[in-house]
Design an enzyme around this catalytic site. Structure first.
Site, PDB file in Angstrom:
ATOM      1  N   CYS A  51       0.830  -1.209   0.000  1.00  0.00           N
ATOM      2  CA  CYS A  51       0.000   0.000   0.000  1.00  0.00           C
ATOM      3  C   CYS A  51       0.862   1.256   0.000  1.00  0.00           C
ATOM      4  O   CYS A  51       0.458   2.295  -0.534  1.00  0.00           O
ATOM      5  CB  CYS A  51      -0.965  -0.001   1.182  1.00  0.00           C
ATOM      6  SG  CYS A  51      -0.177  -0.019   2.807  1.00  0.00           S
ATOM      7  N   HIS A 420      -1.845   1.697   7.453  1.00  0.00           N
ATOM      8  CA  HIS A 420      -2.222   1.486   6.050  1.00  0.00           C
ATOM      9  C   HIS A 420      -2.201   2.827   5.334  1.00  0.00           C
ATOM     10  O   HIS A 420      -2.667   3.846   5.861  1.00  0.00           O
ATOM     11  CB  HIS A 420      -3.621   0.875   5.967  1.00  0.00           C
ATOM     12  CG  HIS A 420      -4.112   0.705   4.564  1.00  0.00           C
ATOM     13  ND1 HIS A 420      -3.565  -0.204   3.683  1.00  0.00           N
ATOM     14  CD2 HIS A 420      -5.101   1.357   3.873  1.00  0.00           C
ATOM     15  CE1 HIS A 420      -4.194  -0.120   2.518  1.00  0.00           C
ATOM     16  NE2 HIS A 420      -5.119   0.817   2.610  1.00  0.00           N
TER      17      HIS A 420
END
Length: 468
Positions: A51, A420
């Protein structure tokens, strides 16, 4: 390939005018796919803790200055990559002749290691292999796919090449930092596209031009004089003029330092993302007064978050002031003055000297020790960031632009070890904001953009931003 060699023009000796508005106007356009539909709304598959990479790619893929440059100059970029192939690959393990496990054909490895390397030596197969092993060609291919159709891309080829850079720093499936990914991609593109060019700067001040002409005349005159009284007289007069024209002198010095930086390896990537900071350290002894000036390039500003009362709201200007605050060199950090040759307690001042087309700001939420994450909310403007308060007071070129509009935000949600990354990007030709979160894409309202998870901000200079 031979036909391309005969018809292509060499750009090695071209001169470049830094900040040329004509060049900017040629790429300052929306990405146009010949369709009325909104394009570029493409997700990226997470290939295992990637990510951080995906968020950086989304930020760069929606930077229209970069995208238009890559798309509109593809043929010249490919030629530059192939011209630079020996420089790019000669130290790469896979391209070494003695490698016994290299996937690269031995004949191509021999060509790359040859001091007589030239494009005319390459076959079509060679060209494909070389391009497939560069970050720049892989990113163009990926972005073309992302802008052709609104879909989900699986960046396997890009990930493979990206994993090999920095001694395989990004190899494997460990989580990394989005800033590291951004910096690595930009640095590799700069290196791969670097060309030797003659660099020119255009001053908006007549006095600067006069000073530079006088300085060059003095250098030429001194070079012809023997050491002695006559030479000393010329140099002493020059020093007096220099003291009388401090701003002109500093501007001339900045041109000299920036010229060296750009001529080491010019690419338009460098011009898009690079700005300059000026640092000065002044001797406090009145009998000396020696000042050391330094100019350093940057492709992003990594800003510490100031310590404030928990009830006080932070904003990006607080972080900029902290970054550009003056520093006292004392105690164990005394400055060794080159003027009086004494160790003195000096003041170091750092300010912006030139502003990049794209200003990238990172909030240092993890600190040096990376023990914990700073989750405090930091406010930042969407429509106008004005950095004039941190521009060096000695900078008086009218061409320095200080106002920016927000184009993209890379966010980090969660804690230090389980976070994230995802991206908010503005679609330039519609003015709409979208969330890009691995494979997920969707519209977001403006009130989502300024948020507590903001980690990296991408601003485009307002004088370059197309009006909606």
């Amino acid at each position: 390939m031979q036909n391309m060699m005969n018809t292509s023009q060499s750009f090695q000796n071209d001169s470049v005018l830094i900040g040329d508005k004509n060049t900017l106007q040629s790429i300052n356009k929306s990405v146009d796919n010949g369709s009325k539909n909104t394009h570029g709304i493409t997700g990226i598959m997470n290939l295992g803790n990637t990510c951080y990479m995906n968020s950086a790619l989304q930020a760069l893929s929606h930077n229209y200055l970069l995208i238009n440059y890559l798309f509109m100059n593809k043929k010249q970029i490919i030629r530059t990559l192939l011209t630079n192939a020996r420089k790019i690959f000669k130290d790469c393990d896979n391209f070494k002749i003695e490698s016994t496990i290299s996937p690269i054909p031995l004949e191509l490895r021999k060509k790359i290691q040859s001091e007589n390397y030239h494009l005319s030596m390459l076959t079509v197969e060679d060209v494909n292999i070389l391009l497939n092993n560069t970050i720049t060609a892989q990113i163009i291919r990926l972005f073309e796919c992302m802008w052709k159709n609104n879909c989900v891309v699986v960046p396997t080829s890009f990930r493979k090449v990206f994993g090999e850079v920095r001694d395989k720093f990004f190899f494997g499936y460990e989580q990394h930092d989005a800033e590291e990914a951004y910096s690595c991609i930009i640095q590799k593109m700069q290196e791969e596209l670097a060309e030797k060019r003659t660099i020119r700067f255009k001053t908006t001040r007549h006095s600067v031009g006069e000073y530079i002409k006088y300085m060059n005349d003095v250098k030429e005159k001194v070079s012809c004089l023997p050491n002695g009284k006559e030479k000393d007289i010329v140099m002493n007069k020059f020093k007096q003029i220099k003291k009388q024209m401090p701003r002109e002198s500093l501007t001339a010095e900045s041109f000299r330092e920036m010229k060296k930086y750009y001529e080491q390896g010019y690419s338009y990537i460098t011009e898009i993302f690079s700005g300059y900071v000026h640092s000065s350290i002044c001797c406090p002894n009145t009998s000396c007064g020696f000042t050391n000036d330094r100019f350093d390039a940057f492709t992003h500003l990594s800003l510490s978050i100031p310590v404030k009362n928990m009830y006080e709201q932070l904003n990006v200007y607080d972080c900029l002031r902290e970054y550009f605050s003056q520093e006292t060199l004392d105690a164990d950090n005394l400055w060794n003055c080159e003027g009086c040759h004494e160790k003195v307690q000096a003041i170091k001042k750092t300010k912006l000297w030139t502003t990049p087309y794209v200003l990238v700001i990172q909030f240092k939420r993890f600190g040096m020790t990376r023990i914990a994450k700073d989750n405090r909310f930091i406010n930042y403007p969407m429509d106008e960031l004005d950095v004039s308060s941190v521009i060096c007071s000695q900078q008086f070129e009218d061409s320095v632009q200080t106002k920016y509009k927000l184009q993209c935000v890379i966010n980090h949600h969660g804690g230090l070890n389980n976070g994230h990354y995802f991206t908010y990007s503005k679609i330039e030709n519609t003015g709409e904001w979208y969330e890009f979160n691995d494979t997920y894409t969707g519209k977001v309202t403006d009130n989502h953009i300024v948020n507590q998870n903001a980690y990296i901000l991408f601003y485009i200079r307002s004088d370059l931003f197309r009006s909606q």
